[in-house]
Write an enzyme that holds these catalytic residues in place. Structure first.
Site, PDB file in Angstrom:
ATOM      1  N   CYS A   2       6.785  -2.839   7.112  1.00  0.00           N
ATOM      2  CA  CYS A   2       7.630  -2.842   8.306  1.00  0.00           C
ATOM      3  C   CYS A   2       9.106  -2.668   7.958  1.00  0.00           C
ATOM      4  CB  CYS A   2       7.481  -4.160   9.047  1.00  0.00           C
ATOM      5  SG  CYS A   2       5.801  -4.606   9.403  1.00  0.00           S
ATOM      6  N   ARG A  27       8.777   3.690   3.940  1.00  0.00           N
ATOM      7  CA  ARG A  27       8.133   2.417   3.619  1.00  0.00           C
ATOM      8  C   ARG A  27       6.684   2.364   4.103  1.00  0.00           C
ATOM      9  NH1 ARG A  27      12.087  -1.683   2.598  1.00  0.00           N
ATOM     10  NH2 ARG A  27      10.696  -3.288   3.348  1.00  0.00           N
ATOM     11  N   TRP A  75       3.898  -1.958  10.348  1.00  0.00           N
ATOM     12  CA  TRP A  75       2.718  -1.697   9.503  1.00  0.00           C
ATOM     13  C   TRP A  75       1.758  -2.828   9.834  1.00  0.00           C
ATOM     14  CZ3 TRP A  75       0.080  -3.855   5.230  1.00  0.00           C
ATOM     15  CH2 TRP A  75      -0.658  -2.949   4.457  1.00  0.00           C
ATOM     16  N   ASN A 100       9.485  -8.822  10.290  1.00  0.00           N
ATOM     17  CA  ASN A 100       8.705  -8.399   9.116  1.00  0.00           C
ATOM     18  C   ASN A 100       8.115  -9.647   8.491  1.00  0.00           C
ATOM     19  OD1 ASN A 100       9.710  -5.877   9.554  1.00  0.00           O
ATOM     20  ND2 ASN A 100      10.949  -5.782   7.688  1.00  0.00           N
ATOM     21  N   GLY A 101       6.889  -9.540   7.996  1.00  0.00           N
ATOM     22  CA  GLY A 101       6.277 -10.698   7.335  1.00  0.00           C
ATOM     23  C   GLY A 101       5.061 -11.163   8.107  1.00  0.00           C
ATOM     24  N   GLU A 483      -2.529   5.390 -14.704  1.00  0.00           N
ATOM     25  CA  GLU A 483      -1.487   5.791 -13.765  1.00  0.00           C
ATOM     26  C   GLU A 483      -1.817   7.168 -13.160  1.00  0.00           C
ATOM     27  OE1 GLU A 483       0.741   4.495 -12.152  1.00  0.00           O
ATOM     28  OE2 GLU A 483       2.137   6.066 -11.577  1.00  0.00           O
ATOM     29  N   LYS A 487      -2.304   7.888  -9.193  1.00  0.00           N
ATOM     30  CA  LYS A 487      -1.533   8.912  -8.462  1.00  0.00           C
ATOM     31  C   LYS A 487      -2.477   9.831  -7.694  1.00  0.00           C
ATOM     32  CE  LYS A 487       1.572   7.638  -8.369  1.00  0.00           C
ATOM     33  NZ  LYS A 487       2.269   6.560  -9.045  1.00  0.00           N
ATOM     34  N   GLU A 490      -4.188   7.998  -4.758  1.00  0.00           N
ATOM     35  CA  GLU A 490      -3.197   7.571  -3.764  1.00  0.00           C
ATOM     36  C   GLU A 490      -2.792   8.701  -2.818  1.00  0.00           C
ATOM     37  OE1 GLU A 490       0.286   6.321  -5.865  1.00  0.00           O
ATOM     38  OE2 GLU A 490       0.840   4.855  -4.355  1.00  0.00           O
ATOM     39  N   HIS A 506     -20.145   3.323 -23.100  1.00  0.00           N
ATOM     40  CA  HIS A 506     -20.614   2.019 -22.606  1.00  0.00           C
ATOM     41  C   HIS A 506     -20.878   2.053 -21.096  1.00  0.00           C
ATOM     42  CE1 HIS A 506     -19.917   0.300 -26.510  1.00  0.00           C
ATOM     43  NE2 HIS A 506     -18.713   0.841 -26.525  1.00  0.00           N
ATOM     44  N   LYS A 605       5.418   1.633   1.021  1.00  0.00           N
ATOM     45  CA  LYS A 605       6.237   1.744  -0.182  1.00  0.00           C
ATOM     46  C   LYS A 605       6.492   0.381  -0.807  1.00  0.00           C
ATOM     47  CE  LYS A 605       8.785   3.719  -3.268  1.00  0.00           C
ATOM     48  NZ  LYS A 605       8.021   4.330  -4.375  1.00  0.00           N
TER      49      LYS A 605
HETATM   50  O1  M6R Z   1       7.976  -2.087  -5.815  1.00  0.00           O
HETATM   51  P1  M6R Z   1       6.930  -2.428  -6.844  1.00  0.00           P
HETATM   52  O2  M6R Z   1       7.119  -1.659  -8.115  1.00  0.00           O
HETATM   53  O3  M6R Z   1       6.783  -3.889  -7.083  1.00  0.00           O
HETATM   54  O4  M6R Z   1       5.578  -1.909  -6.192  1.00  0.00           O
HETATM   55  C1  M6R Z   1       4.343  -2.143  -6.811  1.00  0.00           C
HETATM   56  C2  M6R Z   1       3.256  -1.262  -6.225  1.00  0.00           C
HETATM   57  O5  M6R Z   1       3.088  -1.532  -4.872  1.00  0.00           O
HETATM   58  C3  M6R Z   1       3.574   0.231  -6.403  1.00  0.00           C
HETATM   59  O6  M6R Z   1       3.830   0.553  -7.734  1.00  0.00           O
HETATM   60  C4  M6R Z   1       2.410   1.087  -5.891  1.00  0.00           C
HETATM   61  O7  M6R Z   1       1.281   0.903  -6.697  1.00  0.00           O
HETATM   62  C5  M6R Z   1       2.825   2.551  -5.833  1.00  0.00           C
HETATM   63  N1  M6R Z   1       2.598   3.065  -4.517  1.00  0.00           N
HETATM   64  C6  M6R Z   1       2.087   3.417  -6.766  1.00  0.00           C
HETATM   65  O8  M6R Z   1       2.492   4.752  -6.678  1.00  0.00           O
END
Ligand code: M6R
Length: 610
Positions: A2, A27, A75, A100-101, A483, A487, A490, A506, A605
């Site tokens: 949010c 975000r 959100w 927010n929260g 990673e 990506k 995601e 395994h 985000k």
């Molecule tokens: O702001 P942060 O680095 O703490 O965020 C952690 C994760 O939410 C963030 O890295 C998330 O996995 C990304 N969207 C990955 O691309």
């Protein structure tokens, strides 16, 4: 997650609010809304499911104007994404609230308020704040006092802004667990959950602290701490670039941010390396005193930042001669763990506001760690303020939900931490100098590697109709494979898994067939021969491989394997270099699949709720 924007000014604030929301779009959100108090004292509200553009269109058809207003991107947490659940929420057409929260005791508060005759119009936890403020105003002598009494009854996390139709030209804001910043203008003031929202109207900001409540009028900002004492919060001049929110020549923020990496890395290294050594002060003023005592490192992070921590474990144990554990914040915070002697707690976070990481830091502070260090990209964020030491990443604002430049800058920061701690733990002067040299070469090596762009774009076609993909790496490239898989899933929604390639036999080998592309990261290091054997295991089962390999790694393309030569680099920085082709690959696959690259479905985000 949010986003909040608020303004109190003499001019019409509607455009400021909508523009602010647009700058917070990155975000992640599912609906947007605005409430504005006009000169006649009427509270107008517009809300739309979908993008801020839809809200803007609604406001073009039925404009709202006035000098005091609040706006929100939601959100969904409590209640589906819908217009009735979108913020702002009203009470009796007098009070408007954005939040927010998560209010954890909203069920109890809701039934108490229903008992008092309040009728709820949404399924959200937020609406209880609006009615509670309205109720408290029956006995409180100001909106400020009513909000102060209200927040004492809330359990959970909130960043909230309240407007009262009967007390115009003021906003009352409160923060606990969700960030809020006050923007100082000339004869006007603003509030937001992120300073980026306000950069077109001011560069002067004060960050509220936990428990703060503030009354914001055109001329004054009065801040009170958790005990109700009047307090001052530092006003700082932001140096975040105004156009950080623009895509420039690129179609997506993600691509812009991928190509910003040489510059971002240069900025983060500048002034922090000298005479073949890492300068301790890069980690904070009194860092030398603390770093010299470290014998164990505990890293806590989430998502991509966790992968950076996983990579650092290889570096710290191999080169800095200290033991290191790495854990996902949401696990760490809910299990019993033990603190090793002389342990440094390191949190890694792009945003500095990730709820689990912040909670883990707070818990760790009670557990007896020697000190805490955060590696973070956002000045003034909660993690920076609450840690003993901070390494500011200087990656620049990262807008794309998929983290790219923040990851490689985190790795550079962690390589520097390895050098700094290693210097006190027997790392030779030669090794330190070699580390520094390879870091100094990093920006140009990254530039050189990004030139693979066109080759990778061509490769992406092969993945467009795939449902699954497997990523393999060994040693410090295993987290890079993780990673790469994150990506791809995601932003292209292709199911992707990463394995340390020694684990193949395994279990995951059973998955290999012609429909399972296997992506391998293969720098020229001491594990190369082992990796060759793993590649043969896949080849023997009919798998189709894509190998990102050092030019000298002796892989050759054939019917079953496409080899993409990666420029030769020092072993130390190889995890950073091999990340780049994987970022490009996921970007181009997503582009072909037509997904929302910068705001992938269901993701935010900055994950400021649990
Ligand atoms: O702001 P942060 O680095 O703490 O965020 C952690 C994760 O939410 C963030 O890295 C998330 O996995 C990304 N969207 C990955 O691309």
């Amino acid at each position: 997650m949010c986003g909040i924007v608020g303004a109190v000014a003499q001019r019409d604030v509607s455009e400021i609010l909508v523009e602010g929301l647009q700058r917070l779009e990155y975000r992640g959100y599912d609906s947007a809304g605005v409430a504005i108090l006009d000169e006649q004292g009427n509270l107008g509200r517009a809300r739309r499911v979908g993008k801020v553009k839809q809200l803007r269109n609604a406001l073009t058809e039925q404009p709202l104007s006035g000098g005091t207003g609040i706006a929100h991107t939601r959100w969904a947490t409590h209640g589906e994404p819908s217009e009735r659940n979108a913020h702002p929420h009203l009470s009796c057409d007098d009070i408007a609230v954005v939040h927010n929260g998560i209010i954890e005791n909203h069920v109890e508060l809701r039934s108490m308020l229903q008992g008092l005759g309040y009728v709820f119009a949404s399924d959200t936890d937020t609406e209880v704040i609006a009615h509670l403020v309205h109720h408290e105003l029956k006995s409180a002598d100001s909106l400020l006092a009513a909000v102060q009494v209200t927040v004492k009854q809330l359990h959970g996390a909130y960043g909230t802004v309240v407007v009262d139709r009967r007390q115009p030209e003021r906003l009352v804001v409160a923060r606990s667990g969700s960030p809020l910043v006050i923007g100082y203008g000339v004869g006007e003031h603003f509030v937001a959950s992120d300073q980026l929202a306000l950069l077109p109207v001011t560069r002067r900001f004060a960050f509220l602290e936990e428990g703060d409540v503030a009354e914001v009028t055109r001329r004054e900002v009065n801040i009170f701490d958790i005990d109700g004492n009047a307090v001052e919060r530092d006003i700082t001049e932001s140096n975040v670039s105004h156009d950080a929110g623009d895509k420039g020549q690129y179609r997506h923020y993600m691509m812009k941010e991928i190509h910003e990496q040489p510059m971002a890395l240069q900025r983060t290294l500048d002034g922090r390396l000298a005479n073949g050594k890492v300068i301790d002060e890069a980690f904070g003023e009194n860092a030398a005193q603390l770093l010299s005592k470290v014998k164990h490192v505990q890293i806590i992070a989430c998502g991509t930042s966790y992968h950076a921590g996983m990579t650092a474990r290889y570096w710290l144990e191999q080169h800095a001669n200290v033991s290191c554990n790495v854990e996902i914040a949401s696990e760490f915070r809910y299990r019993r763990s033990h603190v090793f002697p002389d342990s440094l707690l390191v949190t890694i976070s792009q945003s500095g506001e990730t709820a689990d990481t912040l909670a883990a830091l707070r818990l760790a502070k009670e557990m007896g760690y020697m000190a805490s260090l955060t590696i973070c990209n956002v000045p003034g964020s909660s993690l920076v303020r609450e840690s003993d030491m901070a390494y500011m990443m200087k990656a620049g604002a990262e807008i794309g939900v998929a983290s790219t430049k923040a990851f490689t800058v985190q790795l550079a920061a962690l390589a520097m931490l390895t050098g700094a701690i290693g210097a006190y733990n027997g790392m030779s002067a030669d090794t330190q100098a070699q580390l520094v040299q390879s870091l100094q070469a990093l920006p140009s090596k990254v530039e050189q590697t990004l030139a693979l762009n066109d080759d990778i774009e061509a490769l992406a076609e092969d993945f467009a109709d795939k449902q699954h993909a497997l990523f393999l790496g060994r040693g410090d490239q295993y987290p890079i494979a993780m990673e790469g898989a994150l990506k791809l899933k995601e932003i292209s929604y292709i199911h992707a898994e990463a394995y340390a390639s020694g684990e193949l036999k395994h279990g995951p080998l059973a998955l290999i067939d012609a429909d399972m592309p296997v992506i391998v990261v293969a720098p020229n290091n001491e594990l190369l021969e082992k990796l060759h054997s793993n590649v043969e295991e896949v080849r023997a089962r009919g798998g189709l491989m894509y190998v990102f390999a050092d030019v000298d790694a002796k892989f050759e393309s054939d019917d079953t394997m496409k080899v993409i030569p990666v420029p030769h680099c020092d072993e130390f920085i190889a995890p950073i270099i091999y990340t780049l082709p994987l970022q490009l690959l996921s970007y181009y696959v997503a582009l072909i699949k037509g997904t929302d690259v910068d705001q992938p479905r269901n993701l935010a985000k900055s994950v400021t709720v649990e």
